[in-house]
Design a protein around this motif. Structure first.
Motif, short mmCIF file in Angstrom:
data_model
loop_
_atom_site.label_atom_id
_atom_site.label_comp_id
_atom_site.label_asym_id
_atom_site.label_seq_id
_atom_site.Cartn_x
_atom_site.Cartn_y
_atom_site.Cartn_z
N GLU A 64 44.37 33.90 49.69
CA GLU A 64 43.10 33.71 48.96
C GLU A 64 43.07 34.54 47.69
OE1 GLU A 64 39.41 34.26 51.05
OE2 GLU A 64 39.92 32.74 52.53
N ALA A 65 43.53 35.78 47.77
CA ALA A 65 43.54 36.64 46.59
C ALA A 65 44.44 36.05 45.51
CB ALA A 65 44.00 38.04 46.97
N ALA A 66 45.59 35.52 45.91
CA ALA A 66 46.50 34.92 44.94
C ALA A 66 45.89 33.67 44.31
CB ALA A 66 47.83 34.59 45.60
N ILE A 67 45.26 32.86 45.12
CA ILE A 67 44.65 31.62 44.62
C ILE A 67 43.48 31.95 43.69
CG2 ILE A 67 43.28 29.59 45.28
CD1 ILE A 67 45.07 29.52 47.88
N LYS A 68 42.59 32.79 44.15
CA LYS A 68 41.41 33.12 43.35
C LYS A 68 41.76 33.91 42.09
CE LYS A 68 38.18 33.03 47.22
NZ LYS A 68 37.30 33.82 48.09
N GLY A 69 42.84 34.66 42.14
CA GLY A 69 43.23 35.47 40.99
C GLY A 69 44.14 34.77 40.00
N ASN A 70 44.46 33.51 40.25
CA ASN A 70 45.36 32.78 39.36
C ASN A 70 44.60 32.34 38.10
OD1 ASN A 70 47.17 31.12 38.06
ND2 ASN A 70 47.69 29.94 39.89
N PRO A 71 44.88 32.95 36.95
CA PRO A 71 44.14 32.61 35.75
C PRO A 71 44.48 31.22 35.20
CG PRO A 71 45.88 34.17 35.22
CD PRO A 71 45.87 34.00 36.71
N LYS A 72 45.58 30.63 35.66
CA LYS A 72 45.98 29.29 35.20
C LYS A 72 45.17 28.18 35.86
CE LYS A 72 50.84 30.35 34.34
NZ LYS A 72 52.21 29.96 34.70
N SER A 73 44.61 28.46 37.02
CA SER A 73 43.91 27.43 37.79
C SER A 73 42.45 27.32 37.40
CB SER A 73 43.99 27.73 39.29
OG SER A 73 45.32 27.70 39.73
N THR A 74 41.99 26.10 37.37
CA THR A 74 40.57 25.84 37.13
C THR A 74 39.83 26.09 38.44
OG1 THR A 74 40.70 23.51 37.80
CG2 THR A 74 41.15 24.03 35.46
N THR A 165 46.56 43.66 44.61
CA THR A 165 45.88 42.48 44.07
C THR A 165 45.56 42.64 42.58
OG1 THR A 165 45.02 41.90 46.25
CG2 THR A 165 43.90 40.94 44.34
N PRO A 166 44.96 43.76 42.14
CA PRO A 166 44.71 43.89 40.70
C PRO A 166 46.01 43.91 39.88
CG PRO A 166 43.44 45.52 41.91
CD PRO A 166 44.36 44.86 42.88
N LEU A 167 47.08 44.46 40.44
CA LEU A 167 48.36 44.47 39.73
C LEU A 167 48.91 43.06 39.57
CD1 LEU A 167 50.11 47.55 41.41
CD2 LEU A 167 49.09 47.43 39.13
N ILE A 168 48.78 42.26 40.62
CA ILE A 168 49.24 40.87 40.55
C ILE A 168 48.43 40.12 39.51
CG2 ILE A 168 49.37 38.68 41.82
CD1 ILE A 168 50.10 40.38 44.30
N GLN A 169 47.12 40.31 39.53
CA GLN A 169 46.26 39.65 38.55
C GLN A 169 46.64 40.06 37.13
OE1 GLN A 169 42.38 40.72 39.99
NE2 GLN A 169 42.27 38.98 41.38
N LYS A 170 46.90 41.34 36.93
CA LYS A 170 47.28 41.84 35.61
C LYS A 170 48.60 41.22 35.17
CE LYS A 170 47.81 46.12 32.99
NZ LYS A 170 47.77 47.59 33.04
N LEU A 171 49.57 41.15 36.08
CA LEU A 171 50.86 40.54 35.76
C LEU A 171 50.69 39.06 35.41
CD1 LEU A 171 53.16 42.15 38.47
CD2 LEU A 171 53.24 42.56 36.01
N GLN A 172 49.83 38.36 36.16
CA GLN A 172 49.58 36.95 35.86
C GLN A 172 48.93 36.79 34.49
OE1 GLN A 172 47.28 35.82 39.32
NE2 GLN A 172 49.09 35.07 40.40
N GLU A 173 48.00 37.68 34.15
CA GLU A 173 47.35 37.64 32.85
C GLU A 173 48.34 37.93 31.73
OE1 GLU A 173 44.14 40.44 33.26
OE2 GLU A 173 43.05 39.13 34.66
N GLN A 174 49.22 38.91 31.94
CA GLN A 174 50.23 39.24 30.95
C GLN A 174 51.19 38.08 30.75
OE1 GLN A 174 51.93 42.87 32.44
NE2 GLN A 174 50.35 44.16 31.51
#
Length: 179
Positions: A64-74, A165-174
């Motif tokens: 869930e954290a990976a899905i919700k934190g994916n900035p590419k997904s609508t 989780t915040p690190l993964i989100q940051k990496l996805q954003e970068q």
């Protein structure tokens, strides 16, 4: 140069030799006695059962954290992924729980752990530890260990998730920003 390499190899062999040391027969027998005193099979079965009960919740939280934190997904894509998770997760959890509750797993763990104890402790030390586990407080410790281990693992997972989780989100954003 060859002498330097030979010296490094020799030094590594000397430093790491205790890790590969073989246990003597007395220590191996005492380790078996300890595992009997600990009721090791039952203990490990309890630990695995506790872990398998929490595996679904842990897997769900991570997914869930990976899905919700994916900035590419609508938001719609995230909902679709969450719905897919709901249908696919139970089967995956079932497979993992089956593996974790397989008695052969416990036997493999016991077989591979026994030499570790036998080479870490002397025969006398193993006998003393076994004697402790035969006392009332030792028996209580063994009885509560599966629950404590499972709860400690859950705490560890929660603490790690809060940090990761915040690190993964940051990496996805970068990653997204570099595209």
């Amino acid at each position: 140069m060859k002498k330097i390499v030979a010296s490094i190899v020799a030094a590594f062999a000397l430093v790491s030799a205790p890790a590969f040391a073989q246990a003597d027969a007395a220590s191996t027998a005492a380790a078996k006695e300890l595992f009997d005193a600990m009721n090791y099979r039952t203990l490990m079965t309890g630990v695995m059962q506790q872990m398998s009960q929490g595996i679904g919740q842990s897997m769900r939280a991570g997914a869930e954290a990976a899905i919700k934190g994916n900035p590419k997904s609508t938001p719609e894509q995230k909902q679709q992924e969450l719905a897919k998770l709901d249908t696919e997760l139970p089967a995956a959890v079932g497979v993992l729980q089956g593996a974790m509750n397989d008695p052969a797993l416990i036997e493999d763990i016991l077989t591979e752990t026994l030499p570790l104890y036998a080479r870490t402790y002397s025969a006398d030390e193993l006998k003393q530890i076994a004697a402790f586990y035969r006392t009332p407080i030792g028996a209580k410790m063994l009885a509560t260990m599966p629950k404590l281990t499972a709860e400690a693992m859950q705490i560890g997972q929660q603490v790690a998730a809060r940090r990761i989780t915040p690190l993964i989100q940051k990496l996805q954003e970068q990653k997204q920003a570099t595209k």
